[in-house]
Design a protein around this motif. Structure first.
Motif, PDB file in Angstrom:
ATOM      1  N   TRP A 286      -1.819 -10.620  -2.002  1.00 43.93           N
ATOM      2  CA  TRP A 286      -1.393 -11.664  -3.225  1.00 43.93           C
ATOM      3  C   TRP A 286      -1.555 -13.063  -2.709  1.00 43.93           C
ATOM      4  O   TRP A 286      -1.002 -13.982  -3.067  1.00 43.93           O
ATOM      5  N   ASP A 287      -2.064 -13.239  -1.323  1.00 48.29           N
ATOM      6  CA  ASP A 287      -1.637 -14.739  -0.529  1.00 48.29           C
ATOM      7  C   ASP A 287      -2.678 -15.768  -0.914  1.00 48.29           C
ATOM      8  O   ASP A 287      -3.749 -15.891   0.043  1.00 48.29           O
ATOM      9  N   SER A 288      -2.973 -15.948  -2.291  1.00 41.25           N
ATOM     10  CA  SER A 288      -4.143 -16.605  -2.737  1.00 41.25           C
ATOM     11  C   SER A 288      -4.184 -18.231  -2.194  1.00 41.25           C
ATOM     12  O   SER A 288      -4.101 -19.043  -3.007  1.00 41.25           O
TER      13      SER A 288
ATOM     14  N   ASP B 253      -0.206 -18.930 -12.811  1.00 44.32           N
ATOM     15  CA  ASP B 253      -1.466 -18.715 -13.277  1.00 44.32           C
ATOM     16  C   ASP B 253      -1.229 -17.251 -14.304  1.00 44.32           C
ATOM     17  O   ASP B 253      -2.221 -16.645 -14.683  1.00 44.32           O
ATOM     18  N   LEU B 254      -0.110 -16.891 -14.200  1.00 44.21           N
ATOM     19  CA  LEU B 254       0.367 -15.566 -15.077  1.00 44.21           C
ATOM     20  C   LEU B 254       1.351 -15.607 -16.052  1.00 44.21           C
ATOM     21  O   LEU B 254       1.089 -15.343 -17.127  1.00 44.21           O
TER      22      LEU B 254
ATOM     23  N   SER C  79     -10.700 -17.533   1.225  1.00 43.81           N
ATOM     24  CA  SER C  79     -11.840 -16.548   1.328  1.00 43.81           C
ATOM     25  C   SER C  79     -11.800 -15.809   0.083  1.00 43.81           C
ATOM     26  O   SER C  79     -11.012 -16.395  -0.993  1.00 43.81           O
ATOM     27  N   GLU C  80     -13.107 -15.159  -0.404  1.00 46.56           N
ATOM     28  CA  GLU C  80     -13.148 -14.460  -1.610  1.00 46.56           C
ATOM     29  C   GLU C  80     -11.891 -13.672  -1.941  1.00 46.56           C
ATOM     30  O   GLU C  80     -11.317 -13.826  -3.142  1.00 46.56           O
TER      31      GLU C  80
ATOM     32  N   PHE D  66      -7.741 -12.669  -6.582  1.00 43.67           N
ATOM     33  CA  PHE D  66      -6.491 -12.561  -7.357  1.00 43.67           C
ATOM     34  C   PHE D  66      -6.679 -11.969  -8.652  1.00 43.67           C
ATOM     35  O   PHE D  66      -5.631 -11.039  -8.959  1.00 43.67           O
ATOM     36  N   LYS D  67      -7.918 -12.098  -9.435  1.00 49.78           N
ATOM     37  CA  LYS D  67      -8.245 -11.597 -10.602  1.00 49.78           C
ATOM     38  C   LYS D  67      -8.331 -10.038 -10.296  1.00 49.78           C
ATOM     39  O   LYS D  67      -7.793  -9.116 -11.416  1.00 49.78           O
TER      40      LYS D  67
END
Lengths: 97, 491
Positions: B337-339, B78-79, B343-344, B352-353
């Motif tokens: 950073w453990d997306s 995503d980056l 959870s929110e 993450f954003k």
């Protein structure tokens, strides 16, 4: 397979803590007071007993001579007992043995 | 028996004795110090000045390293690593062949594919694809050397962190910073050679072992400085103790500890003596070097610093100050950073954003600042997590819709993106290819061991010969499995 025990902390941060943190400063003051006021005998006996309290053994002659020399050097500045006590409590032997 | 003496005796075997006797007592002495870069035994580190700089065996491209570790492993899909095919198959069942034989932390059954979650476009002359989540960093895209095919052995955080930092998934091995300071010393004798800064919050899962010295002398372990309040506690002498008094006391202490060392033969005693001296010098240097309030407002604003608070931005500025002052290895840890999408704060579409927003400006400011000061010419910056994330949406408990509002990905050790910038690496490079979904490496894998070999190479060290004898083996950062320098990455 042999695994050694987890290594002990050995960083400059630990040295700063055992020299300067409020708790360790109070430990040194208390041990200094014991050597100055409670432990009977001459200076060498007092310092040797302080060494035994910190490390569980009496110092040999060379070590004791070093402690006495430091005491004499510190005497004019005051705080000599506390300074010696701080050195004793920071000995490698006192910290890890 | 004292367990340290016991353990140091156990490290010496008959094999050592016989080998060392072969070339006489001189080599016995040198071997007892352990440090070898290969054929020629290296100048021996003086235990009373263990961080004195010593030149590497061949010309280094890199003198200092700043390593930025994003704990938890960010989704580089995503980056930095744009997969058009993955976007096309978003929401479709993951093909069976991708799942066979794989182990996941949480994915069960057949998960759905998850396309890139943010718009991507190309930036700079190099045309590197980046998402819109790191807008400041896109300005540096032509300075970054992207490796899209990083591979690790481990799919859970703790072992993977150890793998990333020590080259081994189990406890007890030295971290890279320890190896490097043991081998090369440090340019500034008034500061530790290996400093660790945390953004606050969560510690690494493997704790302080990720900056531990393992079987190397403990003087080479990373020194963790605080990032809020005083960076180092207890720098001030107690009332009534001036610097001359302290000096006299430390002289006496050192003399007594030297007698202890002679009597018991524990090398850690020499380390302790050296650490008291380092502490004495740090009392003068640390307050000045670690004080970011002495920077101009413009610099602090560029990084987005908030002095006095624990923050990644403060640490980035501190990292620049530390390398500027000759610290060899600076290790930053950021966390959160453990997306997984459970959870929110761990949702790619939410937490993450926010994390991206927190690091974007500081990392970019660090690169700008290092470049302006000419430090990027001999300093290497590395950004990475401990592994990658799956191109599949995580389906916790096998349910596609357990957390409807939170998007997440599971752990993926098979590929992830890491970037480097600065000395010795090719700027604007896109290295390695993954499969169409960005799951497995298709071409040019770079294992963690390869990265370590390359990093040591940049520092002027041959990783296959840089060893320390321990438990009957010449231990190496790269271990015993194959590891190669990735010459394609080198400028």
């Amino acid at each position: 397979l042999h695994h050694p025990p987890h290594p002990i902390q050995n960083t400059p941060l630990q040295s700063l803590d055992t020299l300067n943190s409020p708790a360790h400063v109070e430990f040194a003051q208390a041990l200094g007071r014991r050597m100055e006021l409670e432990i009977p005998g001459d200076l060498a006996t007092k310092l040797a007993t302080g060494h035994r309290i910190a490390t569980s053994r009496l110092p040999d002659e060379k070590r004791l001579a070093g402690l006495v020399a430091l005491f004499r050097k510190m005497e004019p500045r005051g705080n000599a007992h506390t300074t010696i006590a701080s050195v004793l409590l920071n000995l490698d032997e006192a910290l890890v043995k | 028996m004292n367990h340290h003496i016991q353990s140091s005796l156990q490290h010496r075997t008959r094999r050592h004795f016989l080998r060392d006797c072969a070339t006489g007592l001189g080599s016995l002495y040198l071997a007892s110090l352990g440090k070898t870069f290969g054929a020629a035994t290296h100048a021996t580190p003086d235990p009373s000045a263990p961080l004195l700089p010593s030149p590497p065996p061949f010309g280094p491209r890199v003198k200092r390293v700043i390593h930025l570790h994003m704990l938890g492993a960010p989704s580089t899909l995503d980056l930095f690593h744009y997969k058009q095919e993955l976007a096309r198959y978003n929401g479709k069942d993951c093909p069976k062949e991708f799942l066979e034989g794989q182990r996941f932390a949480f994915i069960q059954g057949t998960p759905k594919l998850l396309g890139p979650q943010f718009p991507f476009r190309q930036f700079g002359k190099s045309g590197a694809w980046m998402s819109d989540q790191l807008p400041h960093l896109t300005k540096h895209v032509d300075d970054l050397c992207f490796v899209h095919t990083m591979v690790t052995d481990q799919f859970n955080h703790g072992p993977a962190e150890l793998m990333a930092h020590t080259g081994h998934p189990v406890l007890g091995h030295p971290s890279i910073g320890s190896w490097v300071t043991w081998g090369l010393g440090s340019e500034n004798q008034n500061l530790p050679g290996f400093i660790v800064l945390m953004s606050g919050g969560q510690m690494p899962r493997s704790g302080k072992s990720v900056w531990g010295s393992g079987f190397l002398p403990s003087v080479y372990q990373g020194v963790q400085c605080r990032s809020a309040g005083d960076p180092v506690l207890n720098l001030r002498n107690p009332d009534g103790t001036d610097r001359a008094t302290r000096r006299a006391a430390l002289d006496a202490l050192a003399a007594l500890n030297q007698q202890t060392e002679a009597e018991f033969g524990d090398a850690e005693t020499a380390t302790r003596i050296a650490q008291y001296e380092m502490a004495f010098r740090m009392q003068l240097t640390a307050p000045e070097v670690m004080d970011i309030s002495s920077e101009t407002d413009a610099v602090r604003q560029a990084y987005g610093c908030t002095p006095g608070r624990e923050s990644f931005a403060n640490n980035c500025l501190l990292a620049r100050r530390l390398v500027e002052n000759g610290v060899r290895f600076v290790q930053l840890f950021d966390w959160g950073w453990d997306s997984h999408g459970d959870s929110e704060k761990h949702a790619i579409n939410l937490g993450f954003k926010r994390k991206c927003g927190e690091i974007d400006q500081p990392v970019s400011a660090l690169l700008t600042d290092l470049k302006q000061r000419g430090l990027l010419d001999d300093t290497l910056v590395i950004w990475s997590g401990e592994f990658g994330r799956t191109p599949m949406q995580e389906n916790r408990d096998g349910l596609a819709n357990k957390f409807v509002n939170w998007i997440g990905r599971d752990h993926n050790p098979n590929s992830f993106t890491l970037w480097m910038a600065g000395a010795g690496v090719k700027p604007g490079l896109q290295y390695g290819e993954t499969d169409p979904l960005g799951y497995m490496v298709a071409k040019n894998p770079v294992h963690i061991r390869d990265l370590h070999a390359t990093l040591l190479h940049l520092l002027g060290i041959n990783a296959t010969r840089f060893s320390f004898p321990y438990q009957g083996l010449n231990q190496k950062l790269i271990g015993v499995k194959p590891a190669r320098v990735i010459h394609d990455l080198l400028a």
